[in-house]
Design a protein around this motif. Structure first.
Motif: not given
Lengths: 337, 337
Positions: B111-112, B114-117, B141
């Motif tokens: 989940t972490h 998922l932000n594009g990292r 995504k």
DNA sequence: ATTGAATACGAAATCGATTCCGTGATTAAA
DNA sequence: TTTAATCACGGAATCGATTTCGTATTCAAT
């Protein structure tokens, strides 16, 4: 395509982005009511803050790098486990780089990390890294830097090592007590820096027990396994062959097993063997191998804890220029008993 | 504090930041003369582009994540080596996360991300991960996702596995040829997904050789080593003890060695043993261990290559929903001969 | 009633690199 | 010689979150 950002959140809430940001960061300037609304909407819209926007603004990445020579040797795998255990607790990310014992590669990696990509670095230098300019640059840039195992003395920071001298001494003493008269020391030429202390412990133990130091018993091995095999075979086949062997690294002990098998040398009767090693199945070798094992997870945990502490708490003093020693442990098994 | 940025460079050169940027990126819009000037000055001032500013703008991080259950098992260490070999060639960074076989932890990590990292993810799921919603979110995504070894069938992407069925069959066939009549299969209950194919290979080999399938010979072990030890000990001490053992994972083979030692069972005479394992020193065990080893580095290299190709080349099609099989290898040694 | 300080929020600048949109100058084509 | 195209570069917006200033309101104190 991309996810929702703070502006979209603000629009949905009929608020300014600044207000939303503050609410999400639990600022005292925002009323409880608004905070709840924002949190609820953020949750509903599945908002995930963009880590790069944040890092760009805050000048920190919540990421640390671990630079190690290799992973095949399970020493470093185990250290990583310890590190990861800690970094995860702090919500930090862990980047891993391998130098493959290549100083040029090490320089490249280190230089690339000068741009702020990581908040801190933990590393074990590639063998006898003589040049330290690239490491000095990291230090001078103010990036927290910690060394472990293969350390770089000239950088004034905290280093974690194990007690190679004492372990070398203890292992040698043990071999002497088992009746060994001619004890050899096997080391990798590439690993001088770390093996040197072990070697000193070995020579001092010999001296303290009235045994003559004999340069012929110190065998410098190389990178190539086949070459080492030949070297050790000749060594153990000679007239003045040793009756005890202390291997500075695991792979040389392994080779010794093979050679002993070929030469029909019986361990421990014809040859007693002790090795620095973190192998988990030393018990299962034939014969079981006496090892000096390092506290790998503890290495990782302590080094990572120190780094995390520095990165997450305000006004932490810089790392002391000191060497922290984590003791290794001698486990006596049949190869030396 | 921080380094030089593009604006400072521009000022020193009496140029606009946009021009400098283009020069550094070798744009055709900039004259050769200017490019040279810029490069020279960038070098002189030791300019390092800020990765976050770039990632923010470009929506890509040049970073991939590797999510694995554990590292202590050297299987994954070796895979990482293969992966790192490739990612370094492409100038990509590698983030490593451990789930410790914990599905909740896996969900958090995923989940972490998922932000594009990260631009892509390679993972081996934590044992029998039933819930796949968190993985589906990654897929939807649009983040390139590859599974290896412990795969998740329900996500339509490329998966890399080894030929568990064939290997299980081959190993069992080998034991039968050595004269074994009662062959046991040891597996971890937590690893059902991956062990199942191996189990099927085992049962089919029995069937094809006219041996009766006997549920009593399939031993489900657990996570606790001590418990497994007891379980295997009772198993091998019984009246109807097996004369052959196929261990689905290395740790159960290790335990079998210990138990055999305690029970004074002689391998291979009283008991023949084959194990799935990537141990490098199988040769040195007493007796040397017959293994089925996976092509770990190849796993890492192939999966990473596929991912790098997707990330660095334009118009690459999405990953095919297929399973790529990399064959394992049976190395016959004394424990079964 | 006036002043002062909180309170709760908005507007805009900022982090550093990239890129869209111009624009003056030079060169080629007509 | 005029027009059109190309070249080489500058200005400003942009990515998304944080933060520095403001500012309109409320409330308490004088």
């Amino acid at each position: 395509m991309s996810g929702v950002n703070i502006k979209m959140l603000a629009e949905a809430l009929q608020l300014a982005p600044s207000t939303v940001s503050r609410a999400l960061n639990d600022s005292h300037e925002i009323s409880e009511k608004t905070k709840k609304r924002v949190l609820a909407m953020a949750d509903k819209m599945n908002y995930q803050p963009n880590p790069f926007a944040r890092s760009l603004r805050e000048h920190r990445s919540k990421t640390i790098a671990m630079i190690i020579p290799d992973l095949v040797n399970n020493f470093f795998s185990q250290v990583i486990e310890g590190v990861e255990e800690i970094t995860q607790q702090f919500g930090y990310h862990l980047l891993v780089y391998h130098t493959h014992e290549n100083v040029e590669r090490e320089k490249e990696i280190v230089t690339h990390l000068l741009n702020g990509r990581v908040d801190g670095i933990m590393m074990s230098v590639s063998h006898q890294t003589k040049e330290t300019e690239h490491l000095m640059r990291v230090y001078q840039k103010g990036i927290p830097l910690i060394f472990f195992d293969r350390i770089c003395d000239s950088i004034p920071t905290t280093k974690f090592v194990t007690n190679g001298y004492e372990s070398g001494y203890e292992a040698t003493q043990h071999l002497i007590e088992q009746g060994c008269k001619r004890i050899a020391f096997l080391l990798l030429s590439k690993e001088i820096s770390i093996s040197q202390q072990r070697l000193r412990g070995y020579t001092d133990a010999l001296k303290d027990n009235g045994l003559e130091k004999n340069e012929d018993l110190i065998l410098m091995c190389g990178k190539d396994d086949h070459y080492n095999h030949q070297l050790i075979k000749e060594f153990l086949n000679g007239e003045h062959r040793p009756d005890g062997v202390l291997a500075a690294v695991e792979k040389l002990a392994i080779t010794t097993y093979y050679v002993a098998g070929e030469l029909k040398l019986n361990m421990p009767d014809d040859l007693r063997l002790v090795s620095f090693s973190n192998m988990k199945i030393a018990d299962l070798l034939n014969p079981s191998l006496t090892t000096i094992s390092q506290p790998t997870h503890e290495f990782g945990r302590q080094a990572a804890s120190l780094l995390m502490n520095k990165l997450t708490k305000r006004n932490t003093p810089d790392f002391k220029d000191e060497i922290v020693v984590l003791p290794s442990k001698l486990d006596i098994r049949k190869s030396s008993k």
